[in-house]
Design an enzyme around this catalytic site. Sequence first.
Site, mmCIF file in Angstrom:
data_model
loop_
_atom_site.group_PDB
_atom_site.id
_atom_site.type_symbol
_atom_site.label_atom_id
_atom_site.label_comp_id
_atom_site.label_asym_id
_atom_site.label_seq_id
_atom_site.Cartn_x
_atom_site.Cartn_y
_atom_site.Cartn_z
ATOM 1 N N HIS A 50 114.957 12.555 -79.782
ATOM 2 C CA HIS A 50 114.988 11.155 -80.207
ATOM 3 C C HIS A 50 115.353 11.066 -81.687
ATOM 4 O O HIS A 50 114.598 10.530 -82.523
ATOM 5 C CB HIS A 50 113.637 10.470 -79.946
ATOM 6 C CG HIS A 50 113.769 8.988 -79.791
ATOM 7 N ND1 HIS A 50 112.995 8.252 -78.927
ATOM 8 C CD2 HIS A 50 114.598 8.083 -80.386
ATOM 9 C CE1 HIS A 50 113.325 6.978 -78.997
ATOM 10 N NE2 HIS A 50 114.304 6.855 -79.874
ATOM 11 N N ALA A 71 120.351 0.319 -72.539
ATOM 12 C CA ALA A 71 119.515 -0.735 -71.972
ATOM 13 C C ALA A 71 118.085 -0.594 -72.491
ATOM 14 O O ALA A 71 117.638 0.508 -72.810
ATOM 15 C CB ALA A 71 119.534 -0.647 -70.442
ATOM 16 N N PRO A 72 117.344 -1.693 -72.579
ATOM 17 C CA PRO A 72 115.947 -1.615 -73.024
ATOM 18 C C PRO A 72 115.074 -0.954 -71.968
ATOM 19 O O PRO A 72 115.501 -0.754 -70.828
ATOM 20 C CB PRO A 72 115.569 -3.086 -73.216
ATOM 21 C CG PRO A 72 116.454 -3.823 -72.257
ATOM 22 C CD PRO A 72 117.751 -3.070 -72.258
ATOM 23 N N ARG A 85 116.610 4.401 -73.769
ATOM 24 C CA ARG A 85 115.228 4.626 -73.379
ATOM 25 C C ARG A 85 115.209 5.686 -72.296
ATOM 26 O O ARG A 85 115.991 5.640 -71.339
ATOM 27 C CB ARG A 85 114.577 3.342 -72.851
ATOM 28 C CG ARG A 85 114.667 2.156 -73.777
ATOM 29 C CD ARG A 85 114.102 2.425 -75.153
ATOM 30 N NE ARG A 85 112.678 2.665 -75.143
ATOM 31 C CZ ARG A 85 111.987 3.084 -76.210
ATOM 32 N NH1 ARG A 85 112.628 3.327 -77.341
ATOM 33 N NH2 ARG A 85 110.689 3.263 -76.137
ATOM 34 N N ARG A 127 123.616 -4.996 -79.026
ATOM 35 C CA ARG A 127 124.150 -4.631 -80.339
ATOM 36 C C ARG A 127 124.679 -3.201 -80.367
ATOM 37 O O ARG A 127 125.768 -2.941 -80.881
ATOM 38 C CB ARG A 127 123.068 -4.798 -81.406
ATOM 39 C CG ARG A 127 122.659 -6.241 -81.651
ATOM 40 C CD ARG A 127 121.474 -6.341 -82.596
ATOM 41 N NE ARG A 127 121.807 -5.920 -83.942
ATOM 42 C CZ ARG A 127 121.224 -4.906 -84.571
ATOM 43 N NH1 ARG A 127 120.305 -4.179 -83.971
ATOM 44 N NH2 ARG A 127 121.564 -4.609 -85.820
ATOM 45 N N ILE A 128 123.906 -2.264 -79.812
ATOM 46 C CA ILE A 128 124.331 -0.868 -79.853
ATOM 47 C C ILE A 128 125.472 -0.621 -78.875
ATOM 48 O O ILE A 128 126.461 0.047 -79.210
ATOM 49 C CB ILE A 128 123.138 0.060 -79.566
ATOM 50 C CG1 ILE A 128 122.088 -0.072 -80.671
ATOM 51 C CG2 ILE A 128 123.599 1.511 -79.440
ATOM 52 C CD1 ILE A 128 120.799 0.689 -80.421
ATOM 53 N N GLU A 186 108.788 10.416 -72.676
ATOM 54 C CA GLU A 186 108.890 11.026 -74.003
ATOM 55 C C GLU A 186 107.784 10.648 -74.983
ATOM 56 O O GLU A 186 107.532 11.399 -75.929
ATOM 57 C CB GLU A 186 110.238 10.725 -74.642
ATOM 58 C CG GLU A 186 110.425 9.313 -75.112
ATOM 59 C CD GLU A 186 111.692 9.184 -75.959
ATOM 60 O OE1 GLU A 186 111.561 8.764 -77.105
ATOM 61 O OE2 GLU A 186 112.777 9.495 -75.466
ATOM 62 N N ASP A 208 119.307 12.045 -75.881
ATOM 63 C CA ASP A 208 118.454 11.960 -77.061
ATOM 64 C C ASP A 208 117.099 11.379 -76.695
ATOM 65 O O ASP A 208 116.184 11.385 -77.509
ATOM 66 C CB ASP A 208 119.117 11.094 -78.136
ATOM 67 C CG ASP A 208 118.349 11.135 -79.450
ATOM 68 O OD1 ASP A 208 118.115 12.251 -79.949
ATOM 69 O OD2 ASP A 208 117.991 10.063 -79.978
ATOM 70 N N ASP A 220 126.250 -5.644 -67.686
ATOM 71 C CA ASP A 220 125.170 -6.360 -68.351
ATOM 72 C C ASP A 220 124.964 -7.668 -67.596
ATOM 73 O O ASP A 220 125.914 -8.248 -67.072
ATOM 74 C CB ASP A 220 125.520 -6.644 -69.818
ATOM 75 C CG ASP A 220 124.286 -6.982 -70.648
ATOM 76 O OD1 ASP A 220 123.979 -6.232 -71.588
ATOM 77 O OD2 ASP A 220 123.623 -7.999 -70.355
#
Length: 329
Positions: free
Chosen positions: A293, A203-204, A232, A153-154, A261, A256, A173
Site C-alpha cells: 500500500h 473503486a471505493p 481497495r 478522480r484517480i 490488508e 498495491d 462506472d
Amino acid sequence: MMKVFVYSCRDDERILYDKLAQELGFEFGFCKIQPTMDNYELAKGYECISVVGTKISDELLEKFAENGLKCITARCIGVDHINVKYAKELGIRVSNITYSPNAVADYAILLMLMCLRKEKYILEHYKVNDYTLAQNCGRELRDMTVGIVGGGRIGRTVMKQISGFGCKMLVYDKYQMDEVKEYAEYVSYEELLEKSDIISFHAPGTADTYHMLNMDNVKNLKKNCIIINTSRGSNVDTKALIYGIEQGIIGAAGLDVIDNEPTIYNIDHKDNIPKDHDVAVLESLPNVVITPHTAFYTDHAVRDMIEHSLENATAFYNGDRMPGEISVS
C-alpha cells in the site's frame, strides 16, 4: 488549544506536524505505531486522534470512548478499517481525506508497465547473473485495451496519462461524465472483463464493490489479462485471483492493495510467521508484483493528507461539520 494525538506517525510526517503546530495552533501527541489495546491510554486527554488504515476494533473504539475521544480523523481515503456506525453510537465522529490523485495514478501505470514487461521476472534473474533474454519478451501498452473500473478522480487521471501511449480504453462506472468520454468508452462491467487486456481497479471499498472480481466471473476474463489494483483490496477476491493465475487465465497482476490488508499493512511483520497463506502464494509467483500500500506515498500526497486531516480537526473543534465527515444512517 486544539489537541490531536497522531498514531502511526512516520518521521517524515513528524517534520510537517511540527511545522504546522505553531502555524495552525495545534498541540500534538505522537506514537510511531498503530493504535492498540496496549497504547490507547496514550491518547487520554485528547478529544481527537489521527490514524491511518490499520484496523481499529470495536473493543478499541470502546476504550477510546471511555477516555473521552470524540473524533477520529483518518489520514486516508478509505475508512473500512473502522466501524463508523458503531463509532457514531459511541459519540465518536469519523472523517477521511482526499489527496493528490496523481500519486496513485502514476503508481497504477508503473504496475501496468512492470507487468507488461515482466519486470519482476527480469530483475530476479538478473540477481542470479542470468543475463539471457529467456522469457523476457513483453508487450507494449499501445497494443492493449485497458479497462478502468471506476471513473473517479484517480481513474480519470490514469486515463488522461495513458492516453499518450495510444492504447484503447474502456471504463465502467455507475455515473458517466463527459470528461471521461474524451478518453474512454463506457461499457458494462461484464463487457469490460471480456474485452480488456489490462484491468485497473479504482473503486471505493463498499458493499457494492466487494469482490468485484470473484470466482464467478474470473473465468470470463480475456486470456492473459493483467489485473492491477491500487484502490481497495476488497475489490478483488484473492482466491479468485490465484485461481485465475494458476489456470492461465490471468497473465500477471500488480497489487498495491490486498484483501484483509488492515491487519497486514503499515505494521512491521519481519519477525513474524506470515499468517495470510494466499498472500504468501501470490508473493511467490514470478508474474505477480506486490507492494505494501505504497501508491499514495509521495511528498505531495503526504502534505495533502496531513493538511486535510487537520482541516477536519479544525472544523471539529470549531463545532462545524468536518469537510471529510463520514455520514451513517
